[in-house]
Scaffold this motif. Sequence first.
Motif, short mmCIF file in Angstrom:
data_model
loop_
_atom_site.label_atom_id
_atom_site.label_comp_id
_atom_site.label_asym_id
_atom_site.label_seq_id
_atom_site.Cartn_x
_atom_site.Cartn_y
_atom_site.Cartn_z
N LYS A 103 0.83 -1.21 0.00
CA LYS A 103 0.00 0.00 0.00
C LYS A 103 0.86 1.25 0.00
O LYS A 103 0.57 2.22 -0.71
CB LYS A 103 -0.92 0.01 1.22
N GLN A 106 2.32 1.72 -3.44
CA GLN A 106 1.31 2.23 -4.36
C GLN A 106 1.02 3.70 -4.11
O GLN A 106 0.89 4.49 -5.05
CB GLN A 106 0.03 1.41 -4.25
N ALA A 107 0.92 4.08 -2.84
CA ALA A 107 0.65 5.48 -2.51
C ALA A 107 1.80 6.38 -3.00
O ALA A 107 1.57 7.47 -3.53
CB ALA A 107 0.46 5.64 -1.01
N LYS A 108 3.02 5.91 -2.84
CA LYS A 108 4.18 6.67 -3.30
C LYS A 108 4.14 6.81 -4.83
O LYS A 108 4.39 7.90 -5.36
CB LYS A 108 5.47 5.97 -2.87
N GLN A 111 1.51 9.29 -5.82
CA GLN A 111 1.98 10.66 -5.55
C GLN A 111 2.97 11.10 -6.62
O GLN A 111 2.90 12.24 -7.09
CB GLN A 111 2.64 10.71 -4.17
#
Length: 143
Positions: A103, A106-108, A111
């Motif tokens: 997660k 994926q968030a990185k 962004q």
Amino acid sequence: MFSKSKKTERIDTEQREQYEYARKRVVQKKRLMQHFIIFLVGSVLLIVINPVLGFGDNFFIKDWFIWAILLWAFLFLIHVFNVFIMNKFMDKEWENKQLDKLKAKQAKRIQELQQQVDVEMPLPKKEEVKKNENPNLLPPDVE
């Protein structure tokens, strides 16, 4: 019998997960024990079939039952390893850590993509939008 207050015990999610994990572990250990019993019975049966009854004497390997039992023992040891060793390292907590890592990755990435979009195609600022707004909502050449 028809009382308004029903005493129903609800299991919260953490207790439910612990129960499911414990149930799965019991099933794994039960299957391991079944495998062990079948291994013992099968080994005795192979020993009885080859040396005692003489079945398979003309086979290309003289004592083939020994190799069959050794192969089966190896598979049983792999089963033991999976139940007792691998499960300790890769339990529910390990799965949750791996999910958290994925997660975060994926968030990185999201962004980074958002920053790339902001650089390549920036949104107009509020002041620019207000300057370009036409109070009549008609194109300038129609007036």
